[in-house]
Design an enzyme around this catalytic site. Sequence first.
Site, short mmCIF file in Angstrom:
data_model
loop_
_atom_site.label_atom_id
_atom_site.label_comp_id
_atom_site.label_asym_id
_atom_site.label_seq_id
_atom_site.Cartn_x
_atom_site.Cartn_y
_atom_site.Cartn_z
NE ARG A 168 -3.63 5.01 -5.08
CZ ARG A 168 -3.72 5.83 -4.04
NH1 ARG A 168 -3.82 5.16 -2.91
NH2 ARG A 168 -4.05 6.89 -4.25
CE LYS A 174 -0.46 15.98 -0.35
NZ LYS A 174 -0.88 14.96 -1.32
CG HIS A 227 -2.04 11.28 -4.32
ND1 HIS A 227 -2.76 12.46 -3.82
CD2 HIS A 227 -2.02 10.46 -3.42
CE1 HIS A 227 -3.29 12.16 -2.57
NE2 HIS A 227 -2.99 10.79 -2.43
CE1 TYR A 271 -7.76 13.17 -0.67
CE2 TYR A 271 -7.64 11.99 1.42
CZ TYR A 271 -7.10 12.27 0.19
OH TYR A 271 -5.88 11.75 -0.26
CE1 TYR A 309 -3.16 3.02 0.69
CE2 TYR A 309 -2.05 3.33 2.49
CZ TYR A 309 -2.93 3.66 1.82
OH TYR A 309 -3.55 5.21 1.92
CB SER A 360 -3.88 12.27 6.05
OG SER A 360 -5.32 11.79 5.53
CD GLN A 365 -5.37 15.21 2.94
OE1 GLN A 365 -5.58 14.29 3.62
NE2 GLN A 365 -6.39 15.21 1.66
CB THR A 375 -5.91 16.34 -1.45
OG1 THR A 375 -4.90 16.44 -0.49
CG2 THR A 375 -5.36 15.39 -2.58
N GLY A 398 8.95 11.73 -5.24
CA GLY A 398 10.12 11.13 -5.47
C GLY A 398 11.29 11.60 -4.80
CB ILE A 399 11.98 14.37 -2.42
CG1 ILE A 399 11.74 15.09 -3.58
CG2 ILE A 399 13.09 14.82 -1.54
CD1 ILE A 399 11.33 16.61 -3.18
C1 LIG Z 1 0.87 5.45 1.86
C2 LIG Z 1 0.55 7.02 1.43
C3 LIG Z 1 -0.53 7.59 1.78
C4 LIG Z 1 -0.86 8.65 1.32
N1 LIG Z 1 -2.21 9.44 1.84
C5 LIG Z 1 -2.52 10.62 1.60
C6 LIG Z 1 -3.50 11.37 2.21
O1 LIG Z 1 -4.32 10.91 2.77
N2 LIG Z 1 -4.00 12.58 1.63
C7 LIG Z 1 -2.89 13.47 0.48
O2 LIG Z 1 -3.32 14.31 0.02
N3 LIG Z 1 -1.92 12.49 0.14
C8 LIG Z 1 -1.82 11.31 0.51
N4 LIG Z 1 -0.70 10.72 -0.09
C9 LIG Z 1 0.62 11.55 -1.07
C10 LIG Z 1 1.50 12.23 -0.33
O3 LIG Z 1 0.94 13.11 0.46
C11 LIG Z 1 2.51 12.58 -1.09
O4 LIG Z 1 1.93 13.43 -2.15
C12 LIG Z 1 3.34 11.66 -2.03
O5 LIG Z 1 3.69 10.54 -0.93
C13 LIG Z 1 4.65 12.20 -2.56
O6 LIG Z 1 5.52 11.29 -3.11
P1 LIG Z 1 6.52 10.43 -2.42
O7 LIG Z 1 6.05 9.18 -1.53
O8 LIG Z 1 7.27 10.06 -3.44
O9 LIG Z 1 7.66 11.32 -1.54
C14 LIG Z 1 -0.11 9.37 0.74
C15 LIG Z 1 1.01 8.76 -0.18
C16 LIG Z 1 1.38 7.54 0.42
C17 LIG Z 1 2.53 7.00 -0.10
#
Ligand SMILES: Cc1cc2nc3c(=O)[nH]c(=O)nc-3n(C[C@H](O)[C@H](O)[C@H](O)COP(=O)(O)O)c2cc1C
Length: 383
Positions: free
Chosen positions: A167, A255, A279, A132, A27, A109, A130, A158, A312-313
């Site tokens: 996914r 976002k 995302h 929704y 996940y 979140s 954050q 978001t 991607g950082i």
């Molecule tokens: C497991 C997971 C859960 C996430 N849950 C949310 C979320 O609840 N709300 C949201 O706006 N973004 C969510 N994101 C996106 C992150 O805020 C972010 O945009 C993303 O992880 C950035 O990319 P990176 O993982 O390569 O750093 C989630 C990402 C991951 C990996």
Amino acid sequence: MSLSHCYNFQDFRTLAKRRLPGPIFHYIDGAADDEITYRRNTSSFDDVDLVPNVLAGVQNVDMSTQVMGQKLDMPIYCAPTALQRLFHHDGERAVAKAATKHGTMFGVSSLATVSVEEIARMAPGPKMFQFYFHKDRGLNDALLERARAAEFNVLALTVDTITGGNRERDKRTGFTSPPRLTPSSLMSFALHPMWAWNFLTKEKFDMPHLSDHVSAGTNLAVSVGDYFSTMLDQSMNWEDAEKLCAQWGGQFALKGIMSVEDAMRAIDIGCTGIMVSNHGGRQLDGSRAPFDQLAEICDAVGDQIDVICEGGIQRGTHVLKALSVGARACSCGRLYLYALAAAGVAGVDRVLENMKIEIERDMKLMGITRLNQLSRNNLRWRR
Ligand SMILES: Cc1cc2nc3c(=O)[nH]c(=O)nc-3n(C[C@H](O)[C@H](O)[C@H](O)COP(=O)(O)O)c2cc1C
């Protein structure tokens, strides 16, 4: 491998993979369709090289930055991510503690597993909630008021999850939240007894921002994809975003902005920040990487709005490249989530400490003492 041997993103990822049941690891680790965008998010940084200067007297380095009115001691913060107590029993508490220690922002979140009230009590530093946008307007108002009462500094709406991304790893593993007990998930839990013990014996799983508003409570096992498709409002438009921004009346970010047109529109509706993000590649596969798109957006918006580069950082040099293009700060998701899964607060503390050390070293090697000395002059694109 132990935490003391985790030096980089891949090390934390390896440890997280070992500690987590398969469906939960995937996940975090997975993304949409063929995961091309997910991979490009990181590899985009490899198409640009840093050009250092030397003999600059770099014994004292200041890596602080200001973003959406918040002073951060380091130019990267923890993006909001869902369901953190599934990854480690301390969940958001661990991330809040580590982010506070390092003087950086922490995103919470809408799908958090610890409440904004509790986070606010333990994390006095800058905090982002954050948001929704749900069909249930009562839930939207309640969320906003809770974040306001808990004195969160930034609200981030978001905008890239208007429907769930495809996914496929989650489909294959049958990931649900909370985890459903099936023969294959039971097997996976049995192979990770430490995680299973903590999950079963510590505080019951909950999503406190939603639990009063979801009819079957959080006992309803749903995929995050189902949540996006059933509870979020697909009619959300610019008018809704503008109203929400006005209702919040403070620092407000969108976002998931990727186009110049949308970035300009964010300024028009009163936003103070945009998170250039796809995302983490979890939504529209085949879409552009934030770092690839950053220059166009920064050129268009100038100083009118704070730009955050997210996705991607993995390295300090990635942050310096994004800041050289024009971002005010970066945010990360998986980087700290693997560390959380690997070792709770000690893991997140270590990953942020590693990042701080890397950024400081990289700034010295670049011949700068302040982040505002970075510019596109110190970048060269390979093609
Ligand atoms: C497991 C997971 C859960 C996430 N849950 C949310 C979320 O609840 N709300 C949201 O706006 N973004 C969510 N994101 C996106 C992150 O805020 C972010 O945009 C993303 O992880 C950035 O990319 P990176 O993982 O390569 O750093 C989630 C990402 C991951 C990996």
